[in-house]
Design a protein around this motif. Structure first.
Motif, PDB file in Angstrom:
ATOM      1  N   LYS A   1      14.511  -3.146 -10.787  1.00  0.00           N
ATOM      2  CA  LYS A   1      13.348  -2.657 -10.042  1.00  0.00           C
ATOM      3  C   LYS A   1      13.505  -2.836  -8.538  1.00  0.00           C
ATOM      4  O   LYS A   1      12.612  -2.479  -7.761  1.00  0.00           O
ATOM      5  CB  LYS A   1      12.088  -3.374 -10.535  1.00  0.00           C
ATOM      6  N   GLY A   2      14.612  -3.439  -8.126  1.00  0.00           N
ATOM      7  CA  GLY A   2      14.870  -3.590  -6.700  1.00  0.00           C
ATOM      8  C   GLY A   2      14.128  -4.737  -6.032  1.00  0.00           C
ATOM      9  O   GLY A   2      13.955  -4.755  -4.823  1.00  0.00           O
ATOM     10  N   TYR A   3      13.684  -5.707  -6.816  1.00  0.00           N
ATOM     11  CA  TYR A   3      13.004  -6.880  -6.250  1.00  0.00           C
ATOM     12  C   TYR A   3      13.985  -8.038  -6.114  1.00  0.00           C
ATOM     13  O   TYR A   3      14.872  -8.215  -6.941  1.00  0.00           O
ATOM     14  CB  TYR A   3      11.859  -7.332  -7.159  1.00  0.00           C
ATOM     15  N   ASP A   4      13.810  -8.849  -5.085  1.00  0.00           N
ATOM     16  CA  ASP A   4      14.630 -10.051  -4.974  1.00  0.00           C
ATOM     17  C   ASP A   4      13.773 -11.310  -4.955  1.00  0.00           C
ATOM     18  O   ASP A   4      14.277 -12.408  -4.769  1.00  0.00           O
ATOM     19  CB  ASP A   4      15.533  -9.994  -3.734  1.00  0.00           C
ATOM     20  N   ASN A   5      12.471 -11.153  -5.181  1.00  0.00           N
ATOM     21  CA  ASN A   5      11.549 -12.258  -5.010  1.00  0.00           C
ATOM     22  C   ASN A   5      10.357 -12.070  -5.939  1.00  0.00           C
ATOM     23  O   ASN A   5       9.794 -10.977  -6.003  1.00  0.00           O
ATOM     24  CB  ASN A   5      11.077 -12.243  -3.549  1.00  0.00           C
ATOM     25  N   LEU A   6       9.955 -13.133  -6.628  1.00  0.00           N
ATOM     26  CA  LEU A   6       8.830 -13.013  -7.563  1.00  0.00           C
ATOM     27  C   LEU A   6       7.502 -12.739  -6.851  1.00  0.00           C
ATOM     28  O   LEU A   6       6.560 -12.236  -7.464  1.00  0.00           O
ATOM     29  CB  LEU A   6       8.703 -14.292  -8.400  1.00  0.00           C
ATOM     30  N   ASN A   7       7.438 -13.073  -5.555  1.00  0.00           N
ATOM     31  CA  ASN A   7       6.202 -12.794  -4.825  1.00  0.00           C
ATOM     32  C   ASN A   7       5.922 -11.295  -4.731  1.00  0.00           C
ATOM     33  O   ASN A   7       4.791 -10.881  -4.484  1.00  0.00           O
ATOM     34  CB  ASN A   7       6.268 -13.397  -3.420  1.00  0.00           C
ATOM     35  N   GLN A   8       6.985 -10.478  -4.919  1.00  0.00           N
ATOM     36  CA  GLN A   8       6.780  -9.022  -4.912  1.00  0.00           C
ATOM     37  C   GLN A   8       6.156  -8.533  -6.223  1.00  0.00           C
ATOM     38  O   GLN A   8       5.707  -7.396  -6.300  1.00  0.00           O
ATOM     39  CB  GLN A   8       8.136  -8.326  -4.685  1.00  0.00           C
ATOM     40  N   VAL A   9       6.153  -9.404  -7.214  1.00  0.00           N
ATOM     41  CA  VAL A   9       5.668  -9.027  -8.543  1.00  0.00           C
ATOM     42  C   VAL A   9       4.331  -9.712  -8.865  1.00  0.00           C
ATOM     43  O   VAL A   9       3.444  -9.123  -9.487  1.00  0.00           O
ATOM     44  CB  VAL A   9       6.704  -9.449  -9.621  1.00  0.00           C
ATOM     45  N   ARG A  10       4.193 -10.946  -8.382  1.00  0.00           N
ATOM     46  CA  ARG A  10       3.080 -11.794  -8.827  1.00  0.00           C
ATOM     47  C   ARG A  10       1.724 -11.163  -8.528  1.00  0.00           C
ATOM     48  O   ARG A  10       1.412 -10.834  -7.386  1.00  0.00           O
ATOM     49  CB  ARG A  10       3.198 -13.170  -8.168  1.00  0.00           C
ATOM     50  N   GLY A  11       0.958 -10.974  -9.582  1.00  0.00           N
ATOM     51  CA  GLY A  11      -0.391 -10.425  -9.438  1.00  0.00           C
ATOM     52  C   GLY A  11      -0.436  -8.931  -9.176  1.00  0.00           C
ATOM     53  O   GLY A  11      -1.510  -8.387  -8.925  1.00  0.00           O
ATOM     54  N   GLN A  12       0.714  -8.263  -9.250  1.00  0.00           N
ATOM     55  CA  GLN A  12       0.778  -6.845  -8.866  1.00  0.00           C
ATOM     56  C   GLN A  12       0.514  -5.890 -10.024  1.00  0.00           C
ATOM     57  O   GLN A  12       0.918  -4.723  -9.976  1.00  0.00           O
ATOM     58  CB  GLN A  12       2.144  -6.540  -8.232  1.00  0.00           C
ATOM     59  N   LEU A  13      -0.141  -6.346 -11.071  1.00  0.00           N
ATOM     60  CA  LEU A  13      -0.478  -5.470 -12.194  1.00  0.00           C
ATOM     61  C   LEU A  13      -1.277  -4.278 -11.687  1.00  0.00           C
ATOM     62  O   LEU A  13      -2.241  -4.439 -10.934  1.00  0.00           O
ATOM     63  CB  LEU A  13      -1.302  -6.248 -13.235  1.00  0.00           C
ATOM     64  N   GLN A  14      -0.869  -3.092 -12.110  1.00  0.00           N
ATOM     65  CA  GLN A  14      -1.540  -1.869 -11.678  1.00  0.00           C
ATOM     66  C   GLN A  14      -2.585  -1.455 -12.700  1.00  0.00           C
ATOM     67  O   GLN A  14      -2.357  -1.524 -13.912  1.00  0.00           O
ATOM     68  CB  GLN A  14      -0.512  -0.733 -11.518  1.00  0.00           C
ATOM     69  N   ILE A  15      -3.733  -1.003 -12.211  1.00  0.00           N
ATOM     70  CA  ILE A  15      -4.742  -0.474 -13.132  1.00  0.00           C
ATOM     71  C   ILE A  15      -4.802   1.039 -12.980  1.00  0.00           C
ATOM     72  O   ILE A  15      -4.375   1.587 -11.959  1.00  0.00           O
ATOM     73  CB  ILE A  15      -6.128  -1.109 -12.893  1.00  0.00           C
ATOM     74  N   ILE A  16      -5.300   1.697 -14.017  1.00  0.00           N
ATOM     75  CA  ILE A  16      -5.310   3.166 -13.982  1.00  0.00           C
ATOM     76  C   ILE A  16      -6.735   3.687 -14.108  1.00  0.00           C
ATOM     77  O   ILE A  16      -7.646   2.956 -14.449  1.00  0.00           O
ATOM     78  CB  ILE A  16      -4.444   3.761 -15.129  1.00  0.00           C
TER      79      ILE A  16
END
Ligand code: DHB
Length: 312
Positions: free
Chosen positions: A297-312
């Protein structure tokens, strides 16, 4: 890149054992610490006195890796055993230590917290308010007034880094109510979820229950609890003060499961059932799987993921 922080405690890896799994004896605790991809160790929930736990069989793995059911009944070596261990170990390991306590009464928990407060223990303390397996003892955290009362008493004197282990909640109003209680206190972390209490598994060959205690009723873990774990991590992260870190536990068998809990806002991740099933190699495998997902996914850091759940 897979690091995390709770107050002064640094974690080089986000994965830990869940309390209760591979953590009853010093040999097991050492094994968790010596495994490369663990960030900390969590001790088996202690009571003041040693306990043998419930009669066996008291743990069962369902077919097709659906999950596990257990009614261990708090077998543990007693508070002094774990205190001796952590006071010794904290001088020689760079990993953090979570000391888990599960007194059978409020007073027993307060007594153990006093003894930790008066000791030189400098790790984190997890107050387990969610053991479902001791006959006659309800899960404290389903009683919001009792939870409020024990936290008031604890924080009146306890100055260490204290968090709580919660049972799963299944109602939006209950998420609101528990968060309203927890937000009144300087908690270092909340750990969610403990097992889904009092499930029942049947052996189709014999038409019998699969564990002996409590007529077969026991706490569910593993794959079948993942969706409940995600919901509890997400709901509590949305409601708790940002100073309270969230440990996500429940249904982790793969790197994707870890990734999903982090999307929901988890800071650290614990593995219970799958550690019991697979042993310590689970930590390396899951870490490799998570690393591959982040890379893809091209991330190098968990801070780019944490809490980033997308809603629709
Ligand atoms: C036990 C189970 C739990 O889920 C828990 O939080 C504490 C103890 C047990 O049965 O030993």
């Amino acid at each position: 890149t897979l690091s995390a922080q709770i107050r002064d405690h640094h974690f080089d890896h986000i994965l830990l054992n869940a309390a209760g799994v591979m953590c009853q004896t010093t040999e097991e605790l050492d094994q968790i610490i010596e495994t490369s991809n663990t960030g900390a160790v969590v001790t088996k929930s202690a009571t003041t006195a040693p306990r043998p736990g419930n009669p066996k069989p008291r743990y069962h793995e369902m077919q097709d890796n659906l999950g596990t059911i257990n009614s261990m009944g708090l077998p543990n070596e007693g508070f002094d055993y774990y205190l001796d261990y952590v006071l010794d170990k904290q001088n020689t390991t760079s990993k953090s230590i979570f000391f888990s306590i599960a007194g059978l009464t409020k007073q027993e928990n307060i007594d153990m917290l006093h003894r930790l407060q008066d000791s030189n223990f400098n790790g984190l303390v997890e107050l387990n308010l969610s053991c479902p397996n001791v006959p006659g003892k309800p899960q404290t955290a389903y009683d919001f007034e009792a939870t409020q009362a024990i936290l008031e008493e604890a924080f009146a004197f306890f100055t260490g880094d204290l968090g709580v282990k919660l049972p799963p909640y299944f109602d939006i109003v209950h998420f609101n109510q528990i968060a309203e209680v927890l937000n009144q206190f300087p908690l270092a972390f909340v750990n969610t979820i403990n097992s889904i209490g009092n499930g029942l598994v049947i052996d189709p060959e014999t038409d019998t229950v699969v564990i002996k205690p409590k007529g077969g009723f026991g706490g569910l873990g593993g794959t079948i609890v993942k969706a409940t774990a995600l919901a509890n991590v997400r709901a509590l992260r949305q409601r708790l003060n940002s100073s309270i870190k969230v440990i996500g536990t429940g249904g982790v068998t793969s790197g994707r499961d870890v990734y999903d809990l982090i999307l929901c806002g988890a800071d650290l991740i614990e593995i219970g059932s799958q550690l019991a099933i697979e042993g310590t190699p689970v930590f390396d495998r899951v870490t490799d799987e998570l690393t591959a997902i982040l890379k893809a996914k091209g991330y190098d850091n968990l801070n780019q993921v944490r809490g980033q759940l997308q809603i629709i």
